[in-house]
Each structure stands twice: as C-alpha cells, then as structure tokens.
Design a protein around this motif. Structure first.
Motif, PDB file in Angstrom:
ATOM      1  N   TYR A   1       0.727  -1.063   0.134  1.00  0.00           N
ATOM      2  CA  TYR A   1      -0.051  -0.050  -0.018  1.00  0.00           C
ATOM      3  C   TYR A   1       0.990   1.202  -0.055  1.00  0.00           C
ATOM      4  O   TYR A   1       0.497   2.367  -0.668  1.00  0.00           O
ATOM      5  CB  TYR A   1      -0.916   0.077   1.329  1.00  0.00           C
ATOM      6  CG  TYR A   1      -1.865   1.157   1.454  1.00  0.00           C
ATOM      7  CD1 TYR A   1      -3.188   0.838   0.734  1.00  0.00           C
ATOM      8  CD2 TYR A   1      -1.541   2.439   1.814  1.00  0.00           C
ATOM      9  CE1 TYR A   1      -4.180   1.936   0.809  1.00  0.00           C
ATOM     10  CE2 TYR A   1      -2.449   3.304   1.767  1.00  0.00           C
ATOM     11  CZ  TYR A   1      -3.815   3.220   1.192  1.00  0.00           C
ATOM     12  OH  TYR A   1      -4.928   4.227   1.391  1.00  0.00           O
ATOM     13  N   ALA A   2       1.858   1.328   0.790  1.00  0.00           N
ATOM     14  CA  ALA A   2       2.747   2.460   1.143  1.00  0.00           C
ATOM     15  C   ALA A   2       3.556   2.705  -0.467  1.00  0.00           C
ATOM     16  O   ALA A   2       3.589   4.063  -0.781  1.00  0.00           O
ATOM     17  CB  ALA A   2       3.786   2.191   2.033  1.00  0.00           C
ATOM     18  N   ASP A   3       3.717   1.656  -1.011  1.00  0.00           N
ATOM     19  CA  ASP A   3       4.471   1.637  -2.395  1.00  0.00           C
ATOM     20  C   ASP A   3       3.639   2.378  -3.441  1.00  0.00           C
ATOM     21  O   ASP A   3       3.906   3.275  -4.179  1.00  0.00           O
ATOM     22  CB  ASP A   3       5.012   0.404  -2.814  1.00  0.00           C
ATOM     23  CG  ASP A   3       6.557   0.040  -2.076  1.00  0.00           C
ATOM     24  OD1 ASP A   3       6.913   0.823  -1.771  1.00  0.00           O
ATOM     25  OD2 ASP A   3       6.914  -1.305  -2.311  1.00  0.00           O
ATOM     26  N   ALA A   4       2.361   2.014  -3.417  1.00  0.00           N
ATOM     27  CA  ALA A   4       1.541   2.543  -4.385  1.00  0.00           C
ATOM     28  C   ALA A   4       1.364   4.146  -4.052  1.00  0.00           C
ATOM     29  O   ALA A   4       0.858   4.689  -5.024  1.00  0.00           O
ATOM     30  CB  ALA A   4      -0.061   1.868  -4.288  1.00  0.00           C
TER      31      ALA A   4
ATOM     32  N   LEU B   1      -4.399   8.626  -3.039  1.00  0.00           N
ATOM     33  CA  LEU B   1      -3.955   9.368  -1.622  1.00  0.00           C
ATOM     34  C   LEU B   1      -2.488   9.952  -2.135  1.00  0.00           C
ATOM     35  O   LEU B   1      -2.429  11.298  -1.810  1.00  0.00           O
ATOM     36  CB  LEU B   1      -3.570   8.331  -0.605  1.00  0.00           C
ATOM     37  CG  LEU B   1      -2.805   8.643   0.792  1.00  0.00           C
ATOM     38  CD1 LEU B   1      -3.405   9.646   1.474  1.00  0.00           C
ATOM     39  CD2 LEU B   1      -2.451   7.440   1.449  1.00  0.00           C
ATOM     40  N   GLY B   2      -1.600   9.159  -2.549  1.00  0.00           N
ATOM     41  CA  GLY B   2      -0.496   9.799  -2.822  1.00  0.00           C
ATOM     42  C   GLY B   2      -0.317  10.956  -3.967  1.00  0.00           C
ATOM     43  O   GLY B   2       0.354  11.959  -3.825  1.00  0.00           O
TER      44      GLY B   2
ATOM     45  N   ASP C   1       6.859  16.352   2.415  1.00  0.00           N
ATOM     46  CA  ASP C   1       7.297  14.880   2.431  1.00  0.00           C
ATOM     47  C   ASP C   1       6.483  14.258   3.639  1.00  0.00           C
ATOM     48  O   ASP C   1       5.814  13.217   3.456  1.00  0.00           O
ATOM     49  CB  ASP C   1       8.620  14.790   2.457  1.00  0.00           C
ATOM     50  CG  ASP C   1       9.341  15.108   1.182  1.00  0.00           C
ATOM     51  OD1 ASP C   1       8.419  14.904   0.210  1.00  0.00           O
ATOM     52  OD2 ASP C   1      10.739  15.199   1.176  1.00  0.00           O
ATOM     53  N   ALA C   2       6.611  15.097   4.710  1.00  0.00           N
ATOM     54  CA  ALA C   2       5.888  14.375   5.892  1.00  0.00           C
ATOM     55  C   ALA C   2       4.362  14.067   5.875  1.00  0.00           C
ATOM     56  O   ALA C   2       3.969  13.183   6.797  1.00  0.00           O
ATOM     57  CB  ALA C   2       6.256  15.139   7.305  1.00  0.00           C
ATOM     58  N   ALA C   3       3.677  14.868   5.059  1.00  0.00           N
ATOM     59  CA  ALA C   3       2.410  14.547   4.911  1.00  0.00           C
ATOM     60  C   ALA C   3       1.795  13.086   4.795  1.00  0.00           C
ATOM     61  O   ALA C   3       1.005  12.682   5.413  1.00  0.00           O
ATOM     62  CB  ALA C   3       1.707  15.602   4.093  1.00  0.00           C
ATOM     63  N   LEU C   4       2.612  12.597   3.800  1.00  0.00           N
ATOM     64  CA  LEU C   4       2.093  11.370   3.206  1.00  0.00           C
ATOM     65  C   LEU C   4       2.338  10.231   4.579  1.00  0.00           C
ATOM     66  O   LEU C   4       1.579   9.479   4.688  1.00  0.00           O
ATOM     67  CB  LEU C   4       3.082  10.744   1.881  1.00  0.00           C
ATOM     68  CG  LEU C   4       2.829   9.361   1.580  1.00  0.00           C
ATOM     69  CD1 LEU C   4       1.259   9.272   1.280  1.00  0.00           C
ATOM     70  CD2 LEU C   4       3.643   9.265   0.324  1.00  0.00           C
TER      71      LEU C   4
END
Length: 291
Positions: free
Chosen positions: A96-99, A126-127, A135-138
């Motif tokens: 999920y994080a990669d997507a 989302l991304g 950057d921290a928002a994701l």
C-alpha cells in the motif's frame, strides 16, 4: 406541412443516481451519510441489484452517458497516467505504501487516474492528492490509515479514518477515480478528487484505459489487473507509433513467476510499434521515470 413535435423521453423510476446527471461525483456526494448503508453510493448499488425493469435499464444508460460526457470535459485539459493494481492491498502494508509513493511521484507531473476503489487504487489516489504537500504529509496520512486496514467489517470506520487522513492535505492535487457499481460491495475511496462512477463495468473499463494517454503503471494484482494489462496491450498493439502509450509493469518476479504476464506481453509487442514502450521494472522510482 404538419410539424411533428420533438419527442421528449422522461424516465420515471426510483434510482438514487440521477439519470440526468451531467457532472462527476465528489467523494462527499457518494459518502453523504452515516451509516454507509444510507449513503448515495450504497443506495445506488442496492437499487442496481434490485431493479431490472426497462425503465431502470434506461436510467442506468442515461446516467452513464452523462458521466461519460462529464469525464470527457474533465480530462480534456489534463495529461493522465493510470495506476492499476490489486484492490486487496491493506492499509499499513508495504504494498500500500509503495502505491501511495508511486501516486505522489506521478502526481507531480501528471494527473493520476485509478479504478477508484480500495487497496492500491486508494493508495495511488492518496499519494497523488499529496503531490504538492510536504514529504511528511504522506507518512502522517499512512499512519492514520493503518489503524483501519480495510473496509471490512466496517465501511464507516474505513471512511472515518480516510477523512482524518485527508486533513493532511486541505488543498489536494486533483486526481481521478473511475469505479463501478458492478463491484458495489467495494466502496469508492475518498482521495480521488473527482469520481466517474458507472453502472456498466465494461464501459468503465474501456474508458479508464482509453483516457490514460500518458501511460499506465501496473502494480501487482490479480484477475482484474491482468485483464487491464492485456486490454491496454490490445489498444497499443493496433496503434500507430504516435498513439502508443507506455506500459510499465512493476515487480519482475511477480510478473514473470507468480502471474507470468510479462513473457506474453513482450512476445505480443515484438515487431510492433509498442515494442519500445513496454517495460518491466522492480521499483516505483523506475516506473515513475518511464512515464
């Protein structure tokens, strides 16, 4: 000479989705009530399952035509890149994080389009929505979402966590979701800023692939993703050089061993205009560079 008045067709049925609709949906329109069972999205799905009368079929056709026209207007000034992948990717997982990171990379240069559902589709939307954020928002949004990994058993909890995660980006970068009530038991995600929701899945699938003129990235998935690979491949197979859009498969082992779509895709492309535009990579960074 007798003048014949123009015929006006009036559709009268109980469809929650307006057959005269001429614009795309927002997430708040579809998720307009709690509990989810009382929302427009859930009511439209229940109606579609129950109703099979001629007037209901006409209502669906008119609704989807309106969505189709609205989608054409929305896409016209934009350069779209698609992200296809498994609906089962869980929030909190590496997949999920990669997507999500892929969506953010692509969203910096293109408008991201997905199938609009959960899993990798939600992550990519989302991304993309955070393409212009810090950057921290994701990372913050991913941490919030991880507390509710999936929409089962509670869609309401799933939606509520998405609303909290959206607070990380009050001014999201536009992205598109193209879901269908054919798979109505899977709710549309809340991170696509515009949603083209169709009743007919075949129409929706063809249109989603067609509008991604900047190319499509295929993340690991199952039946639906494999179908999309070869449906897109068919369009590129017959396209002229100037009309071929890149196809990027992410995950060498997955697409050569787990579901070996890559050998067939590469063989199909050999000697065609599309041959130089099909790619197999291992990282989302490589994929983003190719489109």
């Amino acid at each position: 000479m007798r003048v014949v008045p123009e015929r006006v067709v009036v559709v009268r049925d109980s469809s929650p989705a307006d057959p005269g609709r001429d614009g795309l949906y927002s997430p708040d329109e579809l998720h307009d009530a709690t509990p989810y069972s009382e929302s427009l999205d859930a009511r439209a799905f229940a109606w579609a399952v129950e109703q099979r009368s001629p007037s209901s079929l006409l209502s669906r056709a008119l609704h989807d035509e309106g969505i189709d026209q609205a989608l054409g207007r929305w896409c016209a000034p934009r350069d779209l890149v698609g992200v296809m992948g498994g609906h089962a990717a869980l929030r909190g997982s590496e997949e999920y994080a990669d997507a999500a990171r892929l969506g953010r990379l692509l969203g910096a240069a293109h408008t991201v389009a997905t199938g609009g559902g959960p899993g990798a589709m939600e992550a990519a939307n989302l991304g993309a929505s955070l393409a212009g954020a810090e950057d921290a928002a994701l990372d913050e949004a991913l941490a919030v979402l991880a507390a509710v990994p999936t929409f089962a058993p509670s869609i309401d909890d799933w939606v509520a966590s998405a609303r909290r995660a959206k607070e990380a980006s009050p001014d999201p970068t536009p992205s598109l979701g193209v879901p269908t009530w054919h798979f109505g038991r899977e709710p549309p995600n809340l991170f696509a800023t515009a949603i083209a929701k169709y009743f007919r899945n075949a129409q929706r699938e063809a249109i989603l692939l067609q509008i991604c003129d900047a190319g499509i990235v295929f993340l690991p998935g199952a039946g639906g993703t494999v179908q999309e690979i070869f449906q897109d491949a068919c369009e590129n197979y017959y396209a002229t050089e100037d009309r071929v859009a890149p196809m990027v498969l992410v995950g060498r082992r997955y697409w050569t061993e787990t579901l070996p779509a890559w050998p067939l895709l590469r063989a199909l492309a050999r000697g065609r205009a599309m041959e130089a535009h099909v790619h197999l990579v291992d990282t989302i960074e490589e994929a983003a560079e190719l489109v």
